[in-house]
Structures are given as C-alpha cells and as structure tokens.
Design a protein around this motif. Sequence first.
Motif, PDB file in Angstrom:
ATOM      1  N   LEU A 188     -10.661  -9.576 -18.442  1.00 58.74           N
ATOM      2  CA  LEU A 188     -10.079 -10.803 -19.004  1.00 58.74           C
ATOM      3  C   LEU A 188      -9.195 -11.439 -17.945  1.00 58.74           C
ATOM      4  CD1 LEU A 188      -9.939  -8.411 -21.429  1.00 58.74           C
ATOM      5  CD2 LEU A 188      -9.582 -10.485 -22.749  1.00 58.74           C
ATOM      6  N   TRP A 189      -9.161 -12.766 -17.867  1.00 54.84           N
ATOM      7  CA  TRP A 189      -8.516 -13.456 -16.758  1.00 54.84           C
ATOM      8  C   TRP A 189      -7.610 -14.583 -17.250  1.00 54.84           C
ATOM      9  CZ3 TRP A 189      -9.542 -12.204 -11.580  1.00 54.84           C
ATOM     10  CH2 TRP A 189      -8.973 -13.055 -10.622  1.00 54.84           C
ATOM     11  N   TRP A 190      -6.312 -14.450 -16.958  1.00 53.54           N
ATOM     12  CA  TRP A 190      -5.370 -15.550 -17.210  1.00 53.54           C
ATOM     13  C   TRP A 190      -4.686 -15.921 -15.900  1.00 53.54           C
ATOM     14  CZ3 TRP A 190      -0.905 -17.979 -16.636  1.00 53.54           C
ATOM     15  CH2 TRP A 190      -0.580 -19.008 -17.533  1.00 53.54           C
ATOM     16  N   GLY A 191      -4.876 -17.149 -15.446  1.00 52.25           N
ATOM     17  CA  GLY A 191      -4.198 -17.644 -14.256  1.00 52.25           C
ATOM     18  C   GLY A 191      -3.936 -19.122 -14.413  1.00 52.25           C
ATOM     19  N   HIS A 192      -2.994 -19.676 -13.621  1.00 47.68           N
ATOM     20  CA  HIS A 192      -2.684 -21.090 -13.757  1.00 47.68           C
ATOM     21  C   HIS A 192      -2.101 -21.710 -12.481  1.00 47.68           C
ATOM     22  CE1 HIS A 192      -0.184 -24.455 -15.847  1.00 47.68           C
ATOM     23  NE2 HIS A 192      -1.335 -24.911 -15.444  1.00 47.68           N
ATOM     24  N   MET A 193      -0.887 -21.269 -12.116  1.00 52.09           N
ATOM     25  CA  MET A 193      -0.171 -21.965 -11.055  1.00 52.09           C
ATOM     26  C   MET A 193      -0.511 -21.449  -9.666  1.00 52.09           C
ATOM     27  SD  MET A 193       3.671 -20.418 -11.652  1.00 52.09           S
ATOM     28  CE  MET A 193       4.396 -21.130 -10.166  1.00 52.09           C
ATOM     29  N   ALA A 194      -1.248 -20.356  -9.567  1.00 54.55           N
ATOM     30  CA  ALA A 194      -1.486 -19.738  -8.256  1.00 54.55           C
ATOM     31  C   ALA A 194      -2.960 -19.403  -8.027  1.00 54.55           C
ATOM     32  CB  ALA A 194      -0.621 -18.481  -8.126  1.00 54.55           C
TER      33      ALA A 194
ATOM     34  N   TRP B  10      -6.306  -9.109 -16.650  1.00 54.04           N
ATOM     35  CA  TRP B  10      -5.682  -9.578 -15.419  1.00 54.04           C
ATOM     36  C   TRP B  10      -4.807 -10.795 -15.702  1.00 54.04           C
ATOM     37  CZ3 TRP B  10      -5.129 -13.789 -12.252  1.00 54.04           C
ATOM     38  CH2 TRP B  10      -4.699 -13.538 -10.931  1.00 54.04           C
ATOM     39  N   GLY B  11      -3.568 -10.743 -15.239  1.00 55.08           N
ATOM     40  CA  GLY B  11      -2.663 -11.875 -15.421  1.00 55.08           C
ATOM     41  C   GLY B  11      -2.105 -12.326 -14.087  1.00 55.08           C
TER      42      GLY B  11
ATOM     43  N   ALA C 264      -3.712  -5.588 -14.710  1.00 49.49           N
ATOM     44  CA  ALA C 264      -3.518  -5.816 -13.272  1.00 49.49           C
ATOM     45  C   ALA C 264      -2.966  -7.217 -13.119  1.00 49.49           C
ATOM     46  CB  ALA C 264      -4.850  -5.681 -12.533  1.00 49.49           C
ATOM     47  N   PHE C 265      -2.334  -7.486 -11.951  1.00 53.51           N
ATOM     48  CA  PHE C 265      -1.812  -8.841 -11.752  1.00 53.51           C
ATOM     49  C   PHE C 265      -1.808  -9.236 -10.281  1.00 53.51           C
ATOM     50  CE2 PHE C 265       2.433  -7.427 -10.505  1.00 53.51           C
ATOM     51  CZ  PHE C 265       2.570  -6.207 -11.165  1.00 53.51           C
ATOM     52  N   LEU C 266      -1.599 -10.526 -10.063  1.00 51.54           N
ATOM     53  CA  LEU C 266      -1.770 -11.144  -8.750  1.00 51.54           C
ATOM     54  C   LEU C 266      -1.022 -10.444  -7.625  1.00 51.54           C
ATOM     55  CD1 LEU C 266      -2.926 -13.614  -7.193  1.00 51.54           C
ATOM     56  CD2 LEU C 266      -0.841 -14.843  -7.792  1.00 51.54           C
ATOM     57  N   ASP C 267       0.241 -10.085  -7.879  1.00 56.84           N
ATOM     58  CA  ASP C 267       1.066  -9.611  -6.766  1.00 56.84           C
ATOM     59  C   ASP C 267       0.875  -8.133  -6.432  1.00 56.84           C
ATOM     60  OD1 ASP C 267       2.102 -12.096  -6.139  1.00 56.84           O
ATOM     61  OD2 ASP C 267       3.629 -11.958  -7.701  1.00 56.84           O
TER      62      ASP C 267
END
Lengths: 257, 257, 257, 257
Positions: B71-77, B11-12, B50-53
């Motif tokens: 797996l999870w990559w997130g930062h600004m949102a 997931w990004g 998969a991704f946020l939007d």
Amino acid sequence: MMTAPMKTLVWGEFRHEKKNPKVAEIYPQGIHETIADFLRKESEFDVFTAFLDQPEHGLTEEVLASTDVLLWWGHMAHGEVADEVVARVHRRVLEGMGLIILHSGHYSKIFKTLLGTTCSLKWRESTDKERLWNIAPHHPITAGIGDYFELPVEEMYGEPFGIPTPDELIFISWFTGGEVFRSGATWQRGNGRIFYFRPGHETYPTYHQPEVQRVISNAVHWARPTVCIPDICPNSPPLEPLSHDTEVAERSTEGLR
Amino acid sequence: MMTAPMKTLVWGEFRHEKKNPKVAEIYPQGIHETIADFLRKESEFDVFTAFLDQPEHGLTEEVLASTDVLLWWGHMAHGEVADEVVARVHRRVLEGMGLIILHSGHYSKIFKTLLGTTCSLKWRESTDKERLWNIAPHHPITAGIGDYFELPVEEMYGEPFGIPTPDELIFISWFTGGEVFRSGATWQRGNGRIFYFRPGHETYPTYHQPEVQRVISNAVHWARPTVCIPDICPNSPPLEPLSHDTEVAERSTEGLR
Amino acid sequence: MMTAPMKTLVWGEFRHEKKNPKVAEIYPQGIHETIADFLRKESEFDVFTAFLDQPEHGLTEEVLASTDVLLWWGHMAHGEVADEVVARVHRRVLEGMGLIILHSGHYSKIFKTLLGTTCSLKWRESTDKERLWNIAPHHPITAGIGDYFELPVEEMYGEPFGIPTPDELIFISWFTGGEVFRSGATWQRGNGRIFYFRPGHETYPTYHQPEVQRVISNAVHWARPTVCIPDICPNSPPLEPLSHDTEVAERSTEGLR
Amino acid sequence: MMTAPMKTLVWGEFRHEKKNPKVAEIYPQGIHETIADFLRKESEFDVFTAFLDQPEHGLTEEVLASTDVLLWWGHMAHGEVADEVVARVHRRVLEGMGLIILHSGHYSKIFKTLLGTTCSLKWRESTDKERLWNIAPHHPITAGIGDYFELPVEEMYGEPFGIPTPDELIFISWFTGGEVFRSGATWQRGNGRIFYFRPGHETYPTYHQPEVQRVISNAVHWARPTVCIPDICPNSPPLEPLSHDTEVAERSTEGLR
C-alpha cells in the motif's frame, strides 16, 4: 470538408540497413524511407522521415510539435534513444499525437513507457508463415482487408505478450510453428491514439507487401489527433456554494502540487 | 483451505506528520501506522510498515521479494523516491505483487510508471463533503459497503483524471462544490493487480473512518498475488514442423533481444 | 473527399407530446422533430423521422436498410414496440448501423437487447441541476464541449446503472441532490457503434440547449457505419493441410448449425 | 475460513448422446454427467445435473434460486429451450449467479441474450489439432495450466467470433488448418460472472482430458457469486437540499417506470 494535410513522421532506427547487406538489399534507403514512400501516395498525408543518428534523433521540440502521427521502427539500438527524447514523445502522445509502433518497436522505450508493462514475448527467426486474422472487420484500420492476409515468411512472435489489455484487438496471428499472437491492437493514452502492428522483421520484404501498406496507411488516418491538450493539474474553485469552515485557512498547504 | 498469511506492507511518506501539527494530531504515529493498525485486525494479514526516510525507503530487494500486497501513501516528496526503488517495485508488480495506491499517490512515480499517463486531476482543499457511490456492488472491494458512503470533509479531486480507462470502475465521487471523480478503480498490469482509492488527505481523519478501512482491507484481500512470474523474452523452438529454408542460417542475428 | 450524405433517422415515441400540454408546449411537433430540426443544420446529414404509431413504427425493412444512424427516444410505451421490429433494428446494428439511445431509452427493448443487462438506475423527477463532466476531451463526441456543461433543471438518474462496462466513458453527471451518473457512454456491438446519452426528460427544454444539440450531432458523425456485414456462420475448409483421418467421414453431422 | 459448499449445476442438452453411438461411447451417461463427475472431486463443490428433456429443463425457480454456478452444454436443440427458462437464467446471472458456457453453447439462447451479439464463428469438423495458448497466466482460471495445452483432435472454431470485447481474454487457440480463436474469455454482466470455454465437441473425448477438467474446475471457483441483488429501479429522494420549485407538482408523472 477541406482538412489540413496530416504531418506524418516516419522514424527509423536505420542501423540494420547499414550493417547487413541482406537488409540493405530489401530496403536500400532504409525501412523508414520505404514506409514513407507508400504513405506519400495518400494525398492527405504530408510525410517526413527521421532516424536515430540525426541530432536529437531528428525528434526536436519543433518537429514533434508539428507532427500529427509518428511511426516508429527500432530494434537493435533501443538503448541509444535518449531518455529526454522519449519523454518528449511521451508528452506529445498524451497531448494528442498519434503513435504507430511497428514490429520490434514492442521493446522501444516509448512503447514500454506508455504501456507500463514488460512488452515481452516469445520469438523465433525461421521459416514461419504468418497469417493475420482480422478480428475487427468494422474497424477503420482493417478497411480493405478481408478475413485475413498472409506473409509468406516472417519472424514469429508468440504469446504471452506483456501488454495491458488492448482497448481494441484488431489482428491475431497464426504461425506455422504453432504459435498465436495479438498482432494488431490499439490503446488510448491521454489524448493520443496508439496502434501496435506486429509484422516487419528487417530481413523480410514485409513493408513491400500491399496489405501491410494498407493497414499502416489506414492506421495513420485513424490515429489523427483530435485535440492538443497540455497537461495541467489545476487548483479549482468550487462551482457550488460550500459551507463556511473557519479551519480551512489554518490548514497547511505545504506539499501541494 | 489453509492459506499462508499475506505479507502486507504499508508504505508511508511520513513527512507531513512531522511538519504539520494538525496532521500529527490525527495520525500521531504516521498515516502508514494508522492503516497498518486496522489491517492488523484481519488475521490473514501479516502487516509491516516502511517509510521514505529509511535506507532504500524500507523497500529493499528482500522486503519486496516477500511482499504480497504493497500500500502506498505519498504526497509532498514524490521526487525523493529513488528511481532504482521505483523500478524494483515496478518489476515486482509485473511479477504479481498487488499494489494499492492511496489518494495523493496518484502523482507517485510508481503509479505514473505503471499507468503511463499524466495522472493529473483538478483539486481543491476546502470544505467539500465527498460521497462515494458504489458502481460495482458485485465487486469484492465493495463488500459490506452499501449504495454509497460519505466523508464529511475531504479534499476535492475532479475530472478529467489522466488515467487509462480502468479495467473496473468501482467508485465515483460526488463533491459539494460540484465535481465528480473516478475515486476507485482497478487495473491489471502484468501479473499484478492495482487498485487506486481516492480518499485520504492528510489533514482529515479519513483513515479512521470505518467504511474507508473496510474498502482498503477488502482491496488487500482482492490484490493477493496468484503467481510470481519473472520477465522473460525467450527464443522459442517451433512446436510444429517448419519448411526447410537454406537461407535461414545466412540471416543476420545481430540485434536480437 | 466527397462523401454520400448520412441517412439519419430520428425515432420518437411521440406520446407524451399528445397527452401532456406541458410537453406539447416545449416540443410542439414532438421531441423527434426538434432533434431532427437541429440535425438538419448539418449539411452532411440527410434527416428523416419516424414514430411509434406509424405502421411498423416507421421502421420497415426498407427504411432500416438505408439508415446509417438511428436515434431513439422512448419512455411510456416501450412495451408497445413490436418484438419483430426490435429484432430488425438489432440485426441492423450488428451489421453496422449506428445507434444513439437518448435518456429514458435506457429501458427500451432495443437497448436492453443489445446490452443484455437490466439497464436499471435510480431516478427522481424534481428540481435537480445536472452538470455533465467531460471525461473524454479527446473524443469526437465531446468536440466543442469544454470541461463540463450544465442543465438548469433535469430529471435525476443515479448509480448504479445496470450496464456492461462501457468501451468508452464520455460523461459523468453531478446532480444537486447528491447523485452521480455515467451519462455518456459508448459500446461497440458487432459492426455497429452505440452511444447512450442521458439528458432529455420530456418536461424540460433539454433538446433546445446548444450543448446537448452539439453532443448529439457529434455522436451522429461518430456513429457513421464503416461496413455492412450480414451475419454468417460458415463451414470453412482448411487453409493448411490436415492429417488424414479415416474416422472423420463416420462422424455424425446431425445438429450442425 | 469455512465457506458453504458451492451449488454447482451442470446442464446438458443430452440428445447427441442418445442418437449417435459414437458420442454415447465417449459419454455413456451424457456429457453433463462426465463434467459433474470430475467436478465432484472438489470437496467445495456440491454438484447437481439437469438436462433439456426434464420438466422446465430441470431449471425450475427453486433449482436456480439455490444455484451458485451453472455450466451449460447445448448444440443441436438450442431452439427447444423455452424462452421463459432463458429469462429465468438470465435474471439469475444478473443477480449474481456464475455461468460457464461450453463449446457449442456459443449459440445458446442464454449466451446470445447476455452478450447481445451474433456469437457466430467459422467452424469445421475435421482432423484439426487445437493448441490453446494461455494469454492470462495470472488468472485464477489458468492456475496449473502452463504456457499452452493441446487437444489432439477437435472441431475448429475460427474468427471473427461475434462477441463483445471480453473483459478478460484467457485463451487463444491455434488450429492445424490455419485458424485462430478466442477460446477462453470472461464477461461481467450485472452481478454475475460469465466464462466461455471453446473445447468440447461431442464426438471427441475432450472432457476426459485433465487440462480441460482443470480449466473448468478453476472457472467454477472463479465464478462463485459474491452477492445476490434483485433488479430494482427506485424513485430516490434527494440526499442534499434541492431548491424549491412550485412547478414540480404540476408535472405529469404518467409513464414513470
């Protein structure tokens, strides 16, 4: 060494006591007042009480800011505790406030928030005897408690208990009906100390029993805050020289926390 | 022993890549696709992204129900991730799904929910070199990694890191600017395994580096679920005979969970 | 609350000081006496010293029986410490005595006996600066210590450090040469508390530095015994009725512990 | 993925079986051979046995060098195990060999050496039933075991158990006579995995029971070595430039490890 008195706040849901005559008979002023009463025997504690139906559940910013150790008894109305108040207590524990969760508080919002797990268990309200074995005879929480102590009748809680591995396992319970339970356990979370203590079903006179009172009193001493450190996430300059990099300035800083 | 392929979902957040040309240059299809690409080299993994939007951030009940490791990559949102989806991921981890949190995911809702602490840290975006020391050479996550490996330029994260004591400390980082950080750590929560791995700032080509790819791939193997156990809190009959008590029937059962 | 003074015993190997003029210049009376001197500033401590070349290394049954907390500095003569004395110290720690192991004491017989592992590490005697990061700001051992403190020159110790996972990780060190180290850590063993503290190479004036003195003094307070429980392994009668079994009497009891 | 067979060595004291007809009746070839027999049903295990009265107790350097996982049953003759052999097994565990300690092996030299504590407990040889509760349903060691399993008659072991806090608590036992015990627990020591499993008194047919066999077989799989790393304590050159210091050369290096 002179030390300031410890602000000790006993929080009770205070609902069973109003609805069930059996409970009212055992705890006429509420479970929280019974607990406060025996804690007041310790000259080092400055003991207050609060309960669910007060404004902000009696847990305002001011009250929590001056609380050293909070004790929590809740059962039938966990869902009525406002999320905002839970967040406030959560923040205070991470800053350093001690927290003692009693019995059915295993399903309180604050305990689940701090531990991050289901906190589920097996249970049975019947005629079990409970014998709590002292697994940590060196621990301040078990001072004055021998190898074990018994509660003649108590609700049964059984494993598996949905908690993260405790930092320290203090008591394991034996029940007549054949179950075992990790009935005393500690966790450090942020700067605060947490103790979970199993006994205390509302229809039994558990909080009148001397060993239970001793454990809770010991736990308040143990949970005393050492610091109060608000949460920060600072951008920190280097302590050692870094190499020069002309690209650094060009990097985007959007989304920085 | 034949084993079914592991459903691995990367997931990004996939926002920096669209806004910052520097990031897009390093990760043209998004960070999540770069990670998925190297994981696809392992024949045992069946890799999805998969991704946020996407609707429900691509994390529907069906998708999560069949996911072995996320797996999870997130930062600004982080704030845009719906609480309902976080609760869904949370439940799946406690049931048994593996979870690997990457870099700035330390501040994701799901990591904070599972750990219960601030997850705060020091940080600096500059020209630090990072050297990750292997503290657990026996651990499956460090297989093929020697005493240490280096990232020529990375964002600095420094202690204190606001986490509960890890079950296993895997890596400790050294930074040029003078800081240290617990940059690889594991926690068991419920039936699921969690691994936090520090490297991976969006403006550096960290996920193209072989050692980083090896650690993440090892971690997916390690985090494979062993069970899927839904949460229950059962009223349990006794396994041994209890004494007869005529009062039991009279006790109130209101408020039982 | 009046409390009895804590019997604090500082044990030194006291060999480098006699052989190496550089060491003698820094610690004219021996490392142990320098440590004892700053501990004597605490009115609650009753401080004694002992060293290797005394009869029974100054660690007789009587001396140990009355010791609350033992501090240990050794390096070049670990092998000369009598196994019998090590066993005596070991037993006292398990009964409840506190133990603080300093620097090269990582390779002492008593530390290896208590931890059961190699206690090996990387090392380098050179011009490294050491910066100790405070990982546990809530812990009594770090009271008065900020985010970090620095030692301008110290021996380097590097990971992996062959220890069991500590109960509490207190400090992580950063070294100029690129290494990191778990330089402050605690373990509960039996009824005794153990603290390992890395700094203190004999050719540097480390024990004259205020932060080092503060940490050691804090650790003595923290390690204070709560109990003294001799080892037993009792044959215990049942607390609940057992079923009758005519075969029990026939079972052999040979080899019972 | 093809993997080499696991060299699994079952070590038995093999004395009770020769002296006590009751034990010989249950375990005609010895406890170790009964355990080896059920482990041989797993195609991945290559199973061997050894016992006390063999030369070097059957635990020569060659045998241990090729052993992946060692199982240990001893009781009445712990003191006859040569210290040299204990040191050899100890070294192999720290290098990476798995070790499974059964029942009365809690008092074996190797278990006490690895854990560093008394390993004492309460005990009673009578007619207790034992019920082992599965505290870790996600753990590979409990695969195929439900909420609990029972042993109709077993020796009682009771708390407090003189062990360091386990890394993972797997089983807690309930005994008819009113006691509880941490009857399954794991520790990582060096590169090796250790599992202690309580059941198995020589006068009961415990090792013939399917659940006990399943747990032990699971534990052998779990304890499989991942590495074999001999102990070193290297003088390590710096990885980053150090400042020049003309005094370094003058420092004594006597006593360096």
